[in-house]
Every structure is written in C-alpha cells, then in structure tokens.
Design a protein around this motif. Sequence first.
Motif, PDB file in Angstrom:
ATOM      1  N   VAL A  81       0.847  -1.193   0.000  1.00 52.78           N
ATOM      2  CA  VAL A  81       0.000   0.000   0.000  1.00 52.78           C
ATOM      3  C   VAL A  81       0.885   1.247   0.000  1.00 52.78           C
ATOM      4  O   VAL A  81       1.715   1.427   0.889  1.00 52.78           O
ATOM      5  CB  VAL A  81      -0.928   0.019   1.232  1.00 52.78           C
ATOM      6  CG1 VAL A  81      -1.720   1.316   1.280  1.00 52.78           C
ATOM      7  CG2 VAL A  81      -1.854  -1.174   1.198  1.00 52.78           C
ATOM      8  N   ILE A  82       0.734   2.103  -0.991  1.00 49.72           N
ATOM      9  CA  ILE A  82       1.487   3.361  -1.035  1.00 49.72           C
ATOM     10  C   ILE A  82       0.734   4.361  -0.160  1.00 49.72           C
ATOM     11  O   ILE A  82      -0.196   5.038  -0.611  1.00 49.72           O
ATOM     12  CB  ILE A  82       1.626   3.881  -2.478  1.00 49.72           C
ATOM     13  CG1 ILE A  82       2.318   2.829  -3.352  1.00 49.72           C
ATOM     14  CG2 ILE A  82       2.427   5.176  -2.503  1.00 49.72           C
ATOM     15  CD1 ILE A  82       2.434   3.202  -4.808  1.00 49.72           C
ATOM     16  N   ASN A  83       1.134   4.429   1.083  1.00 46.75           N
ATOM     17  CA  ASN A  83       0.414   5.231   2.074  1.00 46.75           C
ATOM     18  C   ASN A  83       1.045   6.610   2.207  1.00 46.75           C
ATOM     19  O   ASN A  83       2.010   6.812   2.933  1.00 46.75           O
ATOM     20  CB  ASN A  83       0.427   4.505   3.428  1.00 46.75           C
ATOM     21  CG  ASN A  83      -0.322   5.278   4.499  1.00 46.75           C
ATOM     22  OD1 ASN A  83      -1.104   6.178   4.182  1.00 46.75           O
ATOM     23  ND2 ASN A  83      -0.080   4.938   5.743  1.00 46.75           N
ATOM     24  N   MET A  84       0.500   7.587   1.504  1.00 44.52           N
ATOM     25  CA  MET A  84       1.021   8.955   1.563  1.00 44.52           C
ATOM     26  C   MET A  84       0.631   9.658   2.861  1.00 44.52           C
ATOM     27  O   MET A  84       1.082  10.769   3.119  1.00 44.52           O
ATOM     28  CB  MET A  84       0.511   9.764   0.367  1.00 44.52           C
ATOM     29  CG  MET A  84       1.031   9.284  -0.973  1.00 44.52           C
ATOM     30  SD  MET A  84       2.834   9.307  -1.084  1.00 44.52           S
ATOM     31  CE  MET A  84       3.139  11.066  -1.060  1.00 44.52           C
TER      32      MET A  84
ATOM     33  N   THR B 254      -4.529   4.052  -4.263  1.00 44.38           N
ATOM     34  CA  THR B 254      -4.218   4.200  -2.831  1.00 44.38           C
ATOM     35  C   THR B 254      -3.349   5.426  -2.597  1.00 44.38           C
ATOM     36  O   THR B 254      -3.485   6.111  -1.586  1.00 44.38           O
ATOM     37  CB  THR B 254      -3.500   2.955  -2.293  1.00 44.38           C
ATOM     38  OG1 THR B 254      -2.268   2.762  -2.983  1.00 44.38           O
ATOM     39  CG2 THR B 254      -4.346   1.717  -2.424  1.00 44.38           C
ATOM     40  N   LEU B 255      -2.457   5.711  -3.537  1.00 45.40           N
ATOM     41  CA  LEU B 255      -1.595   6.895  -3.410  1.00 45.40           C
ATOM     42  C   LEU B 255      -2.447   8.159  -3.363  1.00 45.40           C
ATOM     43  O   LEU B 255      -2.277   9.015  -2.489  1.00 45.40           O
ATOM     44  CB  LEU B 255      -0.612   6.939  -4.588  1.00 45.40           C
ATOM     45  CG  LEU B 255       0.451   8.045  -4.603  1.00 45.40           C
ATOM     46  CD1 LEU B 255       1.677   7.553  -5.378  1.00 45.40           C
ATOM     47  CD2 LEU B 255      -0.055   9.320  -5.266  1.00 45.40           C
ATOM     48  N   LEU B 256      -3.388   8.275  -4.309  1.00 47.57           N
ATOM     49  CA  LEU B 256      -4.228   9.477  -4.358  1.00 47.57           C
ATOM     50  C   LEU B 256      -5.139   9.576  -3.138  1.00 47.57           C
ATOM     51  O   LEU B 256      -5.302  10.645  -2.543  1.00 47.57           O
ATOM     52  CB  LEU B 256      -5.067   9.468  -5.640  1.00 47.57           C
ATOM     53  CG  LEU B 256      -4.296   9.697  -6.945  1.00 47.57           C
ATOM     54  CD1 LEU B 256      -5.203   9.474  -8.145  1.00 47.57           C
ATOM     55  CD2 LEU B 256      -3.700  11.101  -6.973  1.00 47.57           C
ATOM     56  N   ALA B 257      -5.720   8.446  -2.747  1.00 48.70           N
ATOM     57  CA  ALA B 257      -6.656   8.460  -1.618  1.00 48.70           C
ATOM     58  C   ALA B 257      -5.940   8.823  -0.320  1.00 48.70           C
ATOM     59  O   ALA B 257      -6.428   9.662   0.458  1.00 48.70           O
ATOM     60  CB  ALA B 257      -7.332   7.096  -1.485  1.00 48.70           C
ATOM     61  N   THR B 258      -4.784   8.206  -0.086  1.00 55.26           N
ATOM     62  CA  THR B 258      -4.069   8.492   1.165  1.00 55.26           C
ATOM     63  C   THR B 258      -3.471   9.892   1.161  1.00 55.26           C
ATOM     64  O   THR B 258      -3.325  10.502   2.233  1.00 55.26           O
ATOM     65  CB  THR B 258      -2.961   7.449   1.411  1.00 55.26           C
ATOM     66  OG1 THR B 258      -2.109   7.372   0.260  1.00 55.26           O
ATOM     67  CG2 THR B 258      -3.552   6.081   1.689  1.00 55.26           C
ATOM     68  N   TRP B 259      -3.140  10.423  -0.009  1.00 58.29           N
ATOM     69  CA  TRP B 259      -2.662  11.812  -0.074  1.00 58.29           C
ATOM     70  C   TRP B 259      -3.773  12.760   0.350  1.00 58.29           C
ATOM     71  O   TRP B 259      -3.555  13.698   1.120  1.00 58.29           O
ATOM     72  CB  TRP B 259      -2.194  12.135  -1.485  1.00 58.29           C
ATOM     73  CG  TRP B 259      -1.713  13.563  -1.626  1.00 58.29           C
ATOM     74  CD1 TRP B 259      -0.659  14.160  -0.987  1.00 58.29           C
ATOM     75  CD2 TRP B 259      -2.298  14.575  -2.448  1.00 58.29           C
ATOM     76  NE1 TRP B 259      -0.556  15.485  -1.368  1.00 58.29           N
ATOM     77  CE2 TRP B 259      -1.549  15.760  -2.276  1.00 58.29           C
ATOM     78  CE3 TRP B 259      -3.390  14.590  -3.330  1.00 58.29           C
ATOM     79  CZ2 TRP B 259      -1.850  16.937  -2.931  1.00 58.29           C
ATOM     80  CZ3 TRP B 259      -3.682  15.778  -3.992  1.00 58.29           C
ATOM     81  CH2 TRP B 259      -2.926  16.929  -3.791  1.00 58.29           C
ATOM     82  N   GLY B 260      -4.988  12.504  -0.121  1.00 58.20           N
ATOM     83  CA  GLY B 260      -6.125  13.330   0.309  1.00 58.20           C
ATOM     84  C   GLY B 260      -6.371  13.202   1.800  1.00 58.20           C
ATOM     85  O   GLY B 260      -6.655  14.201   2.482  1.00 58.20           O
TER      86      GLY B 260
END
Length: 497
Positions: free
Chosen positions: A231-234, A300-306
């Motif tokens: 998971v790319i968790n930003m 997941t990158l976009l969602a966790t960045w938000g």
Amino acid sequence: MATGDTEARIAAINAALPDADERTRAFLDALANDAVKATEHAAYVMDGDGAQAHDPVTGAPVALPVDAEDVINNNALRAVLDTARAALQLRSSDEAARAAAADALMKDPAEARLPLIEQALAQEQSSRVRARLELARATTLLASPDAAHRLQAAQLLQQARDPDIKLLLNEQLGREDDPKVKAAIAAAIAHIDAGLAWGERLGVLFTGLSLGSILLLAALGLAITYGLMGVINMAHGELIMVGAYATYVVQALFQRYLPAGAFDWYLVAAVPIAFGAAALVGAVLERGVIRFLYGRPLETLLATWGISLMLIQAVRSLFGAQNVGVENPAWMSGGWQALPNLMLPYNRLVIIAFAAAVLAGVAFLIARTRLGLFVRGVTQNRAMAACMGVNTARTDTYAFALGSGIAGLAGCALSQVGNVGPDLGQSYIVDSFMVVVLGGVGQLAGTVVAALGLGLANKLLEGWAGAVLAKIAVLVFIIVFIQKRPQGLFALKGREA
C-alpha cells in the motif's frame, strides 16, 4: 575594589584572592550584585532594601554617609568578579565545584591569580581536579609578560585537548612578538587540532547514527504497510504527526493534573498512547478506505494523499497552526561529555536505544508470533492463506494498524528532538519511502541498513558539500542505484519473490 579606575580595581580584586576569607567572599558577592556604595575613602555594603548598611571589614552596622554613591561595574569588572567568585570555590569540599573553579580560571587567565592556583595545587588530592588546575596554571603563564613563562606555557599546553585552550592560544598567537614563543604556540595549536580531529570525526558518525535511527523509526511502519502489504500510504507522515501530538497531549495532562514530580515520567506513559492513537487512526483508515483499493497502488496513493491533507487540517483546527512545545524529561536533558569537543545528548542516545528496541520488537512479532505468521502468509499468498482459514480482512487491518502504531512511536521519539507542528510528517514521508525502496521491499534487514546508511551518508556529505547538496547527492545515488538494482539492497529470492 570599589573605587578607582577599572585596572586598579581589577588588580585589587586579584590581590585579595590568595588570602580571601568569608568577608572577602561576601564583599565580592555584594559587588557583583550592585549592593555596594562608596565614598572616596570607604565602602559600604547595603543590607536588605538598602535602608541599612554595614562595614565590609568588621561587619558592624554603620550609618551611610550622605555623599556615598553607587559603585558602577562595567563589563570587564563583571567578568573579573564572576571569575574571582568562581575561583574561591577552589577551597570547596565539593570536587565538582573545585573542577568548575579551575575551568573558570583557565578560561580567563590573569597572572595575579597564579599564587591562588599554586596554593590550590599544593592542597589538591583529586587527580581530575589537579589536571584542570595544571591547565589553569599553564594558561595563566601564557598571559605573563615574561617570554620564558609564555614559552613554558605553550609547551605545557601542547597535550591539551580542549577547544577553549585552542581559542586562548589563537588569541595569544595574534599578539605574540617573540618568534620563539610564536613558533611554540603554533606547534601547540597543531597538536590540539590533531587531538580534536577524532572528536569531530566521532561527532559526525554519532549524528549520522542518530539521524539513521530517526529514519529507521519513521520507515519501520512503512516497511510493513508498503513493504509487506504493497500500500502506497502517503498519509504515513501524518500518522507520525498523530504520535507526536499524542505525546504533547499526555505532557499537558501530566502538567495540569499530576504532581510536579510525576512530569519526568510522562514520556513513559506517552509511548503506548502514541502507539494506540496512531494505530487506531490507521485501523479506521484501512477499514474505511484502503481495503477497497488493494491491488490498485495509484488509487491508494491518491486516496491516502487526500487523507493526509485532511489529517493536517484537523490538527490545525484542534491545536492551531503554530508549533507546540514538547519538553524533554529531566533524565533526557543534558548530555555525556565523551571527549572535550564531543557531547552526546541524552535525548539522542535514548532515541537510538528506543529505535533498537522497536526494531527488535517488530522483528520478533513478524517472525515469532501468530499475527506475524498470518501477515507473512497473507502477504505471500492471500488465496492460500484464506483457504487455510486465515481471516485475511482482519489480518490486513491488524497489519496496517501495527505499521501505523510504529509510525506513532516515531512521532513520540521525534517530539523529543524537534518541533511538533501540523507539517511534521511532511519532512519524513519522502525519506521513509527512500529507505524502504533502497533497502528492498518487504525486507526489515534492508530497512535497517538503508536507514543507517542514508543517515551516515547525509552527515558525512554535509561536512563536505553542505546540507542541500548532500541531500541532492543522496537522492541521485538512490535513483541510479534503483535503476541498476530495482529490487533494492536485499532482494526476495526463490518462490517468495
């Protein structure tokens, strides 16, 4: 000591030191505290609110003459008074006080104080204090008008390993006229530089190890959520921030509701709370968002960045946009003087030990516990693990919460060495991903080596090229390395890959 020009007063103070008694000590204290008035022929020490006065020699109460004026001390006199008061501690029964007095004399040498130092040397039993007194005697001789004394002092000071002595020698070199003494001082400075070089090298290694331990703490949680779960968790940096603010809240509760003596233990209570707060946020994040996006890394990158932006704004709304203060407990304040020019701060030493403990705990949990077995099984073959009866959805939540909780521990540690603010996590998110990718995805050993290696490389390059260029050089190295070895330092092998 109270009247006349500055040089005459300084000479009188220095002359009084070798035979100073308690009344002399009290008079020096009164001078330093601006509690002395004087006429042309007498001095008076003011009592309490200044309504009464007494004779500094006899201690008897006296009437203050109408023409008595305040004694004014300029900066030069205040410096001499401070040194003289410290020097009188050479007769103290406390070894630490005597060593501090010797250091004060060493930093402000004056030949008039030589009899006081000789007297103290004749009586001193402690080898540590004697060594400091010998240095004080040599620096005092360095200020002598006699060239032979200055030459002797320069030769004695060659073996010193003290930055303060190097500063004194440099000052003397600038005003020295005798070529023989000048050459001896230059040689002494070269010897001191050679001795101090090891302290500087070890200092760079320690700061690199300290930075590496911080990167390790910041990246360990990401090694689970990204390395094991993919998971790319930003929002990982914001989970670090949650741990830091949880520590701040615990500190505030201790300050407000518990006795003052309990404050030194607030950090011990903050560790599990920081872990729990970040783990709870991580579990909610996984159950509410991430579980719908497994296998879709860009989403997941976009969602966790938000989500990271939402967490930052939530903290700003709750605690304000300004940084908040988190204090070190008393047992983490100060440092260990390993070498004359190498101080190892206790807070950094504690964080290095804390990072090692967290690493050991994570390694044990992943390799030796039932949860670790389930996490490894789900990571390697989700379908087979489900067929064996593993609740994969619950395991995902536990694993993500564990990685988030470790990020909270990183925030707890970071609160002791830097500012705590809404943007705290932004400083570590990129470095954390670099550590995990460089070490090898899914490899705890690689995370450790990469974190310590990047920390040491950053600090070694900073001394050569500056902080900005060092950061750029490390980033370029990682890009080139990943181009040549995409799997990182420690690659998965065989069927596991």
